[in-house]
Scaffold this motif. Structure first.
Motif, mmCIF file in Angstrom:
data_model
loop_
_atom_site.group_PDB
_atom_site.id
_atom_site.type_symbol
_atom_site.label_atom_id
_atom_site.label_comp_id
_atom_site.label_asym_id
_atom_site.label_seq_id
_atom_site.Cartn_x
_atom_site.Cartn_y
_atom_site.Cartn_z
ATOM 1 N N ASN A 129 -10.148 -0.254 -5.513
ATOM 2 C CA ASN A 129 -9.453 0.896 -4.893
ATOM 3 C C ASN A 129 -10.073 2.121 -5.117
ATOM 4 O O ASN A 129 -11.226 2.101 -5.943
ATOM 5 C CB ASN A 129 -7.957 1.229 -5.445
ATOM 6 N N SER A 186 -0.553 -6.975 12.864
ATOM 7 C CA SER A 186 0.389 -7.143 11.656
ATOM 8 C C SER A 186 -0.495 -7.194 10.417
ATOM 9 O O SER A 186 -0.195 -6.711 9.438
ATOM 10 C CB SER A 186 1.207 -8.488 11.931
ATOM 11 N N LEU A 202 -2.066 -3.907 9.579
ATOM 12 C CA LEU A 202 -0.839 -3.015 8.899
ATOM 13 C C LEU A 202 -0.556 -3.440 7.561
ATOM 14 O O LEU A 202 -0.248 -2.625 6.671
ATOM 15 C CB LEU A 202 0.451 -3.172 9.729
ATOM 16 N N ALA A 203 -0.350 -4.697 7.203
ATOM 17 C CA ALA A 203 -0.313 -5.321 5.958
ATOM 18 C C ALA A 203 -1.304 -4.637 4.956
ATOM 19 O O ALA A 203 -1.185 -4.317 3.770
ATOM 20 C CB ALA A 203 -0.005 -6.588 5.947
ATOM 21 N N GLY A 212 -3.512 -2.284 5.434
ATOM 22 C CA GLY A 212 -3.442 -0.723 5.160
ATOM 23 C C GLY A 212 -2.536 -0.299 4.446
ATOM 24 O O GLY A 212 -2.802 0.386 3.404
ATOM 25 N N ALA A 213 -1.377 -0.990 4.050
ATOM 26 C CA ALA A 213 -0.319 -0.620 3.139
ATOM 27 C C ALA A 213 -0.924 -0.966 1.864
ATOM 28 O O ALA A 213 -0.535 -0.402 0.897
ATOM 29 C CB ALA A 213 1.223 -1.392 3.671
ATOM 30 N N ALA A 214 -1.253 -2.349 1.780
ATOM 31 C CA ALA A 214 -1.939 -2.930 0.372
ATOM 32 C C ALA A 214 -3.013 -1.818 -0.005
ATOM 33 O O ALA A 214 -3.075 -1.437 -1.076
ATOM 34 C CB ALA A 214 -2.466 -4.091 0.580
ATOM 35 N N ARG A 215 -3.906 -1.287 0.784
ATOM 36 C CA ARG A 215 -5.004 -0.375 0.499
ATOM 37 C C ARG A 215 -4.429 0.808 0.124
ATOM 38 O O ARG A 215 -4.787 1.467 -0.989
ATOM 39 C CB ARG A 215 -5.730 -0.227 1.487
ATOM 40 N N ALA A 216 -3.211 1.368 0.842
ATOM 41 C CA ALA A 216 -2.800 2.626 0.534
ATOM 42 C C ALA A 216 -1.994 2.643 -0.979
ATOM 43 O O ALA A 216 -2.023 3.439 -1.888
ATOM 44 C CB ALA A 216 -1.766 3.116 1.522
ATOM 45 N N ALA A 217 -1.328 1.397 -1.119
ATOM 46 C CA ALA A 217 -0.657 1.355 -2.417
ATOM 47 C C ALA A 217 -1.710 1.093 -3.583
ATOM 48 O O ALA A 217 -1.441 1.777 -4.765
ATOM 49 C CB ALA A 217 0.096 -0.053 -2.403
#
Length: 386
Positions: free
Chosen positions: A220, A188, A191-192, A194-199
């Motif tokens: 970033n 979890s 995933l969080a 990863g989403a933060a890095r992608a954003a």
């Protein structure tokens, strides 16, 4: 002479068994950080604890209503068995239906939940298990989630002594439970993160997380552009503005006693400007073995592209001519060399909508062409265009 204590074979066996179990516990927790090793861990459990011909083990999430299954790990299963079980027998066979009645942590022997005679009459046994000589299951209820249960299942032929297996599973069960929950938590968090890095990487500006000494903890993908453009230096993984006044503002913020925010214009070595937002946050910390690990205390964002017209100039243009924010953005973008088509594509609006904005800009500024508009903006007091 002192008499040496006599060690019995039972004591030797117990010590050896605990040594094996301790090794298995180590493998279980190692699989938390390396989930791909769960299959090998199951193979080691069956190899160490199971009687002869008990060579298969699997961990799966399963539900009776609706019937479904998802294998987490497996060892010793023939090719295609997972797919057949999932498609035909998941949640509908007598083992899974009666197994679900037990609480988490239970070590369950299928001989205790359904008689052999009754089981031999089931289609599940006759058409699926009998060719493999399997008529017994020892399982552990590990967890439950939204109508599903997680179980470790070890099947085999019933004419073998399973006491060593059940005794070992009673010791291993809480460790497997804990390891699975830790794995879920790590997944979890990944995933969080990863989403933060992608954003962050998709953001049209650079983002830096810094500690109190301005050491860079994270950045970033756009961050390097601002070093190349001469706004910042990244020597030794430490953040610094090339502009002395900007660096002083950041240092003053870092030394402040409480969370606060700051907005200003940074200046590059070539004299270009870039908007900066900096925030001092409550210093992040996390307990770890032996102490506390400290994290970010500052978050800094820079512009949206090195050398872009600053946001502050957009506001100034809007105020000078009485433009709406949308009109001011378009006017400044045209002054910076963008075409109407470029602006429409960047803003994901139609070209007709951009042309409509341009008419309002012409009316309010008195310009009659894009060239005249650019020239008008360049003559504004303090304009970076002039």
């Amino acid at each position: 002479m002192p008499i040496e204590p006599v060690t019995t074979s039972t004591e030797d066996d117990t010590a050896a068994e605990w040594e094996v179990l301790n090794a298995l516990i180590g493998r279980i927790y190692d699989s938390v950080l390396h989930p791909e090793r769960w299959n090998d861990t199951l193979a080691r459990i069956t190899g160490a604890l199971c009687p002869l011909r008990w060579e298969s083990a699997f961990i799966l999430w399963e539900s009776n209503h609706p019937p479904r299954a998802h294998f987490v790990a497996a060892s010793g299963l023939a090719a295609g068995l997972q797919e057949i079980y999932t498609a035909v027998y998941a949640g509908t066979n007598s083992w899974s239906q009666r197994f679900s009645r037990y609480p988490n942590g239970s070590v369950v022997d299928s001989y205790d939940i359904v008689t052999r005679e009754e089981f031999y009459e089931t289609e599940f046994f006759r058409n699926f298990l009998m060719p493999y000589g399997i008529d017994r299951l020892v399982g552990v209820l590990l967890d439950r989630r939204e109508g599903e249960r997680l179980g470790l299942m070890i099947p085999g032929p019933g004419d073998r002594d399973t006491e060593k297996l059940k005794r070992g599973l009673r010791i291993l069960a809480p460790h497997i439970q804990r390891a699975m929950r830790i794995s879920d938590r790590i997944a979890s968090l990944e995933l969080a993160a990863g989403a933060a890095r992608a954003a962050a990487d998709a953001a049209p500006f650079a983002i830096f997380s810094l500690d109190e000494q301005l050491a860079i903890l994270a950045a970033n993908s756009r961050a390097a552009r601002y070093a190349e453009a001469g706004f910042i230096r990244l020597a030794g993984d430490r953040f610094a503005f090339t502009h002395g006044a900007s660096q002083k503002k950041l240092l003053d913020l870092a030394r402040g006693p409480a969370p606060a925010g700051l907005a200003f214009q940074a200046v590059s070595e070539a004299g270009a400007e870039c908007p900066v937002l900096a925030a001092r946050i409550t210093r992040q910390s996390a307990e770890q073995i032996g102490g506390v690990q400290f994290g970010a205390a500052l978050v800094v964002t820079l512009g949206s592209a090195p050398g872009e017209t600053p946001v502050i100039e957009i506001d100034r243009v809007a105020q000078w001519f009485g433009l709406t924010p949308a009109e001011a953005r378009l006017a400044v973008a045209l002054a910076a060399g963008q075409t109407l088509q470029d602006y429409a594509a960047l803003r994901a609006v139609s070209l007709n909508a951009v042309r409509f904005l341009l008419k309002g800009i012409f009316r309010k500024t008195g310009a009659t062409s894009q060239a005249q508009l650019v020239a008008t903006l360049a003559r504004l007091p303090g304009s970076s265009q002039g």
